[in-house]
Each structure stands twice: as structure tokens, then as C-alpha cells.
Design a protein around this motif. Structure first.
Motif, PDB file in Angstrom:
ATOM      1  N   SER A 154     -58.214   6.216 -14.587  1.00 38.38           N
ATOM      2  CA  SER A 154     -58.299   5.026 -14.517  1.00 38.38           C
ATOM      3  C   SER A 154     -59.631   4.269 -15.069  1.00 38.38           C
ATOM      4  CB  SER A 154     -58.522   5.016 -12.715  1.00 38.38           C
ATOM      5  OG  SER A 154     -59.698   5.732 -12.385  1.00 38.38           O
ATOM      6  N   VAL A 155     -60.659   4.976 -15.290  1.00 36.15           N
ATOM      7  CA  VAL A 155     -61.722   4.260 -16.053  1.00 36.15           C
ATOM      8  C   VAL A 155     -61.409   3.636 -17.556  1.00 36.15           C
ATOM      9  CG1 VAL A 155     -63.547   5.489 -14.495  1.00 36.15           C
ATOM     10  CG2 VAL A 155     -62.607   6.303 -16.908  1.00 36.15           C
ATOM     11  N   ASP A 156     -60.208   4.366 -17.879  1.00 38.12           N
ATOM     12  CA  ASP A 156     -59.758   3.842 -19.424  1.00 38.12           C
ATOM     13  C   ASP A 156     -58.667   2.869 -19.232  1.00 38.12           C
ATOM     14  OD1 ASP A 156     -61.239   5.837 -20.516  1.00 38.12           O
ATOM     15  OD2 ASP A 156     -59.759   7.338 -20.723  1.00 38.12           O
ATOM     16  N   GLY A 157     -58.700   2.286 -17.914  1.00 40.28           N
ATOM     17  CA  GLY A 157     -57.759   1.222 -17.633  1.00 40.28           C
ATOM     18  C   GLY A 157     -56.327   1.356 -17.339  1.00 40.28           C
ATOM     19  N   GLN A 158     -56.103   2.802 -17.037  1.00 44.52           N
ATOM     20  CA  GLN A 158     -54.686   3.028 -16.545  1.00 44.52           C
ATOM     21  C   GLN A 158     -54.782   3.274 -15.133  1.00 44.52           C
ATOM     22  OE1 GLN A 158     -55.255   6.780 -19.129  1.00 44.52           O
ATOM     23  NE2 GLN A 158     -53.583   6.128 -20.383  1.00 44.52           N
ATOM     24  N   ASP A 159     -53.418   3.347 -14.579  1.00 46.20           N
ATOM     25  CA  ASP A 159     -53.100   2.888 -13.181  1.00 46.20           C
ATOM     26  C   ASP A 159     -53.407   4.209 -12.385  1.00 46.20           C
ATOM     27  OD1 ASP A 159     -51.052   4.474 -13.897  1.00 46.20           O
ATOM     28  OD2 ASP A 159     -49.415   3.119 -13.194  1.00 46.20           O
ATOM     29  N   GLY A 160     -54.524   4.746 -12.521  1.00 49.55           N
ATOM     30  CA  GLY A 160     -55.003   5.863 -11.648  1.00 49.55           C
ATOM     31  C   GLY A 160     -55.439   7.212 -12.615  1.00 49.55           C
ATOM     32  N   LEU A 161     -55.873   8.116 -11.895  1.00 52.52           N
ATOM     33  CA  LEU A 161     -56.272   9.364 -12.620  1.00 52.52           C
ATOM     34  C   LEU A 161     -55.074  10.272 -12.162  1.00 52.52           C
ATOM     35  CD1 LEU A 161     -58.041  11.376 -13.915  1.00 52.52           C
ATOM     36  CD2 LEU A 161     -59.262  11.614 -11.832  1.00 52.52           C
ATOM     37  N   GLU A 162     -54.525  10.990 -12.985  1.00 55.86           N
ATOM     38  CA  GLU A 162     -53.346  11.717 -12.597  1.00 55.86           C
ATOM     39  C   GLU A 162     -53.224  12.956 -13.698  1.00 55.86           C
ATOM     40  OE1 GLU A 162     -49.703   9.154 -13.017  1.00 55.86           O
ATOM     41  OE2 GLU A 162     -49.418  10.105 -14.772  1.00 55.86           O
ATOM     42  N   GLY A 163     -52.660  14.084 -13.295  1.00 55.95           N
ATOM     43  CA  GLY A 163     -52.270  15.266 -13.927  1.00 55.95           C
ATOM     44  C   GLY A 163     -51.706  16.249 -13.062  1.00 55.95           C
ATOM     45  N   PHE A 164     -51.359  17.405 -13.850  1.00 58.12           N
ATOM     46  CA  PHE A 164     -50.855  18.672 -13.139  1.00 58.12           C
ATOM     47  C   PHE A 164     -51.525  19.775 -13.564  1.00 58.12           C
ATOM     48  CE2 PHE A 164     -48.467  17.582 -17.028  1.00 58.12           C
ATOM     49  CZ  PHE A 164     -48.329  18.875 -17.604  1.00 58.12           C
ATOM     50  N   TYR A 165     -51.276  20.705 -12.559  1.00 56.69           N
ATOM     51  CA  TYR A 165     -51.756  22.054 -12.407  1.00 56.69           C
ATOM     52  C   TYR A 165     -50.716  22.879 -13.079  1.00 56.69           C
ATOM     53  CZ  TYR A 165     -56.213  21.572 -10.367  1.00 56.69           C
ATOM     54  OH  TYR A 165     -57.525  21.342 -10.075  1.00 56.69           O
ATOM     55  N   CYS A 166     -50.749  23.622 -14.281  1.00 57.78           N
ATOM     56  CA  CYS A 166     -49.643  24.417 -14.973  1.00 57.78           C
ATOM     57  C   CYS A 166     -50.109  25.644 -15.136  1.00 57.78           C
ATOM     58  CB  CYS A 166     -49.529  23.448 -16.200  1.00 57.78           C
ATOM     59  SG  CYS A 166     -48.292  24.456 -17.322  1.00 57.78           S
ATOM     60  N   GLU A 167     -49.317  26.510 -14.665  1.00 59.41           N
ATOM     61  CA  GLU A 167     -49.435  28.112 -14.987  1.00 59.41           C
ATOM     62  C   GLU A 167     -48.669  28.410 -16.197  1.00 59.41           C
ATOM     63  OE1 GLU A 167     -49.210  32.384 -12.612  1.00 59.41           O
ATOM     64  OE2 GLU A 167     -48.303  30.692 -11.804  1.00 59.41           O
ATOM     65  N   TYR A 168     -49.211  28.830 -17.234  1.00 60.12           N
ATOM     66  CA  TYR A 168     -48.673  29.044 -18.548  1.00 60.12           C
ATOM     67  C   TYR A 168     -48.423  30.537 -18.582  1.00 60.12           C
ATOM     68  CZ  TYR A 168     -50.604  24.525 -20.121  1.00 60.12           C
ATOM     69  OH  TYR A 168     -51.133  23.170 -20.278  1.00 60.12           O
ATOM     70  N   ASP A 169     -47.666  30.892 -19.559  1.00 61.44           N
ATOM     71  CA  ASP A 169     -47.193  32.380 -19.759  1.00 61.44           C
ATOM     72  C   ASP A 169     -48.393  33.201 -20.620  1.00 61.44           C
ATOM     73  OD1 ASP A 169     -44.696  31.951 -18.894  1.00 61.44           O
ATOM     74  OD2 ASP A 169     -43.853  31.280 -20.621  1.00 61.44           O
ATOM     75  N   HIS A 170     -49.436  32.604 -20.948  1.00 61.71           N
ATOM     76  CA  HIS A 170     -50.518  33.459 -21.451  1.00 61.71           C
ATOM     77  C   HIS A 170     -51.946  32.948 -20.999  1.00 61.71           C
ATOM     78  CE1 HIS A 170     -49.832  29.701 -23.722  1.00 61.71           C
ATOM     79  NE2 HIS A 170     -50.978  29.580 -24.013  1.00 61.71           N
ATOM     80  N   ALA A 171     -52.850  33.808 -21.143  1.00 62.20           N
ATOM     81  CA  ALA A 171     -54.096  33.364 -20.757  1.00 62.20           C
ATOM     82  C   ALA A 171     -54.806  32.434 -21.729  1.00 62.20           C
ATOM     83  CB  ALA A 171     -55.105  34.572 -20.982  1.00 62.20           C
ATOM     84  N   LEU A 172     -55.426  31.209 -21.046  1.00 61.98           N
ATOM     85  CA  LEU A 172     -55.943  30.195 -21.825  1.00 61.98           C
ATOM     86  C   LEU A 172     -57.385  30.566 -21.997  1.00 61.98           C
ATOM     87  CD1 LEU A 172     -54.873  27.531 -19.307  1.00 61.98           C
ATOM     88  CD2 LEU A 172     -53.841  28.350 -21.334  1.00 61.98           C
ATOM     89  N   GLU A 173     -57.789  30.086 -23.442  1.00 57.95           N
ATOM     90  CA  GLU A 173     -59.030  29.892 -23.955  1.00 57.95           C
ATOM     91  C   GLU A 173     -59.721  28.697 -22.888  1.00 57.95           C
ATOM     92  OE1 GLU A 173     -60.430  32.297 -25.973  1.00 57.95           O
ATOM     93  OE2 GLU A 173     -58.627  33.098 -26.183  1.00 57.95           O
ATOM     94  N   PRO A 174     -61.215  29.001 -23.045  1.00 51.59           N
ATOM     95  CA  PRO A 174     -61.954  27.853 -22.055  1.00 51.59           C
ATOM     96  C   PRO A 174     -61.701  26.438 -22.489  1.00 51.59           C
ATOM     97  CG  PRO A 174     -63.419  29.644 -22.849  1.00 51.59           C
ATOM     98  CD  PRO A 174     -62.220  30.002 -23.553  1.00 51.59           C
ATOM     99  N   GLU A 175     -61.488  26.013 -23.842  1.00 49.61           N
ATOM    100  CA  GLU A 175     -61.041  24.988 -24.326  1.00 49.61           C
ATOM    101  C   GLU A 175     -59.600  24.335 -23.997  1.00 49.61           C
ATOM    102  OE1 GLU A 175     -60.395  27.522 -27.769  1.00 49.61           O
ATOM    103  OE2 GLU A 175     -61.873  27.194 -26.402  1.00 49.61           O
ATOM    104  N   GLN A 176     -58.865  25.282 -23.585  1.00 56.10           N
ATOM    105  CA  GLN A 176     -57.381  25.118 -23.154  1.00 56.10           C
ATOM    106  C   GLN A 176     -57.418  24.728 -21.639  1.00 56.10           C
ATOM    107  OE1 GLN A 176     -55.848  28.731 -24.859  1.00 56.10           O
ATOM    108  NE2 GLN A 176     -54.892  27.389 -26.504  1.00 56.10           N
ATOM    109  N   ARG A 177     -58.217  24.991 -21.008  1.00 63.13           N
ATOM    110  CA  ARG A 177     -58.150  24.811 -19.478  1.00 63.13           C
ATOM    111  C   ARG A 177     -58.086  23.317 -18.931  1.00 63.13           C
ATOM    112  NH1 ARG A 177     -63.059  29.339 -18.785  1.00 63.13           N
ATOM    113  NH2 ARG A 177     -61.740  31.012 -19.241  1.00 63.13           N
TER     114      ARG A 177
END
Length: 350
Positions: A154-177
């Protein structure tokens, strides 16, 4: 008799909500104070540390308290944000796609960036909140495959803060979380499919107290983080300054919730006593009504904080000075500690 008790409860709950509004405003103001006095990078680091500390202290116990521990990781994380924020009065939406993909959306107006404050919050600071909390839920759950995908801010001018939790098929590196995918958009929210708290275990009094504590907890976390990050001298100044500004701006609003007038030192004394009671703090009042002095025996906001520093007292010193100025011109309030920056605090109003 029942009607009197009900009326008393309503007054208590109104005061609790006023306390929540005060500390809500203080927390938002504290972030803006760091943005304007120390810059975006320091503000982002501050917000990251506050939300990471809250996440580490509250997420897993909160899952258990809300009865969500048995759910798949993505679903549990999303439902936690939906229910815990709903309790605190935050407008939030929850949309389930699969057991491995669940959305949350914070539509406008954003709770944390109160009122016009949203115009002063850099995108980097908002992203720091997501890095601090949302990106670490998989780690907390012991599931390295769980990450958060942010699709709007929302602070970037979009109509809210949104996103989704996703469980991938592989372990994530810290920068991928935490990743961003602005080409995606959340599905529509259907309240009928959203989780709900069990009424029996969450009666009205418990909900009202939780609403109050939600805002207070942010300040409880933020003050020691401020000291650890910026040092006692700078932190004390920023905590005090924010408190004075917020107190001056919000006295009228809080006093209306307390059903109390403004104007004189005597009236501010009544206000401060009511505020302590609404915060569940204990104070001893002197017998001489012409001298407005009392001892604050407890400070629940900072009770049992392991890394408490006397500089944290800048929160209430600043707030009460600002509230006094909002109550009436030339009302002075001072505080001294009987235990090296810890309660009991002795307050004098003149």
C-alpha cells in the motif's frame, strides 16, 4: 444490578480502546520519528528488528492459543495473521487456494500507518516488516520450504498490502523466503469462508483486553529494540520526543474516551489516574488534594522485559509531558525513579 455492571463494563472497554489508540499512535509515530531523524535505512533496520522480535516471541505461542498448530504450514501462517490481527482491530482478509498456498490481504486503511502517516513511510520500511515477520514463519515452524510472496504494498500506492504463503517443493535460501510478484493479484475475499474464533473461549471481555494489549505490545517490543540499536542516549531522546508529540496530538481524543475534561492540573491529575487504571498499573495517591503527586508502583508495559534499560522510561515521560500540554497550557509534569530508571516512579503535576 446487571444494568449497572454492564454500563461499568462499557466504560472500562471504552477506556481500554482509548489506551490502545494512544499506544497505536505512539508506535506509528515512533517509526516516523526514526524515518525523519535518522533516515530510511535506520528506520528499516528498526522495523525489521521489532517485527522479528515479535515474531520470535509470539508466533508459535499464538498458533497454539488460536488452535491453529495442527494446520498445514501455509494455512496455519495465513490464518494466524488473519485472526491475530482481527483481534487487534486490524482489517485483514484471508483466502485459501490449497493446503500449500494461502493468501492474506491488508486492505486500506492500513492500521499500522495510521491516518496521513502512510504518506511518510518509505517502501523499504514496509518491506522490512515483511522480512522481519512473514519471511521467518517457515523457519519458526521448522519448515524450510515455506516462504512468503508479496504481490502489493500500500505504501507504493497499491490498493493494500497482500501476498501469499507458499510451501515449495524444495528448501528455500534466506533470500528466497520473501519475494515479490507484482504481476499477481489476490482472489476476492469471502467472509463466509474465513476462520473464526470460538465464542466460548473468546468472550467479549477477553476480546476487549486483547484489543488493548495488541497495540501496547508493539511499544513493549519497540522500546528495548530502540535502545539496543541506537544506544541509550539517542534512543531515550527519540522515545521521549515521540511520546511528547503523540501526547500533545492525541490528548483530546483520549480524554473523550475517558469521559474527562481538559484544562487544569487537577483535571490532568484525574486523567492520569484513570490512564494508569486503564493500563492495569497500580499507583499510590497522596492524601493532600492540593498537591498532585503519586507513586506509580508498577509499569506493566515493561514488566519482565529481560533487556529493559532505564532509557525505555522515555516512553511514558514523553507521553505524559505531551498529554499534559494537550490538557492545558502551563501544566507541568515530572517524574523521578526510586530504583535507577525502574518503578516505583514518582509523578508530580503542577
Amino acid at each position: 444490578m446487571t444494568e449497572v455492571a454492564d454500563a461499568t463494563d462499557e466504560v472500562t472497554w471504552l477506556r481500554w480502546r482509548s489506551v490502545a489508540d494512544l499506544y497505536h499512535a505512539y508506535f506509528t509515530g515512533l517509526i516516523l520519528t526514526v524515518v525523519t531523524r535518522r533516515g530510511t535505512a535506520d528506520a528499516a533496520e528498526f522495523v525489521f528488528r521489532v517485527f522479528r522480535r515479535q515474531q520470535q516471541e509470539r508466533f508459535l505461542p499464538g498458533l497454539k492459543k488460536l488452535g491453529l498448530s495442527h494446520l498445514p504450514p501455509a494455512v496455519a501462517a495465513a490464518q494466524y495473521h488473519y485472526l491475530s490481527n482481527w483481534i487487534g482491530g486490524v482489517h485483514v482478509e484471508y483466502m485459501l487456494e490449497t493446503d500449500r498456498k494461502a493468501w492474506i490481504r491488508y486492505p486500506p486503511p492500513r492500521w499500522i500507518w495510521r491516518g496521513t502517516a502512510i504518506c511518510g513511510v518509505p517502501g523499504e520500511v514496509s518491506r522490512a516488516m515483511l522480512r522481519g515477520w512473514h519471511a521467518n514463519n517457515g523457519v519458526a515452524l521448522g519448515n524450510p520450504n515455506l516462504g512468503f510472496v508479496c504481490t502489493k504494498q500500500s505504501v507504493d500506492g497499491q490498493d493494500g498490502l497482500e501476498g501469499f504463503y507458499c510451501e515449495y517443493d524444495h528448501a528455500l535460501e534466506p533470500e528466497q523466503r520473501l519475494v515479490f510478484a507484482h504481476h499477481l493479484e489476490a482472489p476476492m475475499f469471502d467472509p463466509a469462508t474465513a476462520p473464526a474464533l470460538p465464542v466460548a473461549s473468546w468472550p467479549k471481555p477477553r476480546l476487549e483486553k486483547a484489543y488493548r494489549n495488541y497495540a501496547i505490545e508493539y511499544v513493549r517490543t519497540a522500546a528495548p529494540v530502540m535502545v539496543q540499536l541506537f544506544g541509550p542516549e539517542d534512543a531515550g531522546y527519540l522515545l521521549h520526543l515521540t511520546g511528547k508529540l503523540i501526547g500533545m496530538q492525541y490528548f483530546d481524543e483520549i480524554a473523550r474516551g475517558f469521559l474527562l475534561p481538559r484544562g487544569t492540573a487537577k483535571e490532568f491529575d484525574r486523567f492520569l489516574r484513570a490512564l494508569f487504571e486503564a493500563q492495569d498499573d497500580v499507583a499510590e495517591v497522596g492524601e493532600d488534594d492540593s498537591v498532585y503527586e503519586f507513586r506509580q508502583l508498577t509499569w506493566k508495559l515493561m514488566a519482565d522485559v529481560s533487556d529493559y534499560h532505564p532509557a525505555c522510561a522515555g516512553v511514558i515521560e514523553g507521553l505524559f509531558e505531551g498529554l499534559a500540554a494537550g490538557c492545558g497550557r502551563h501544566i507541568a509534569v515530572s517524574m523521578r525513579s526510586e530504583d535507577a530508571g525502574k518503578p516505583p516512579f514518582v509523578w508530580s503535576i503542577s
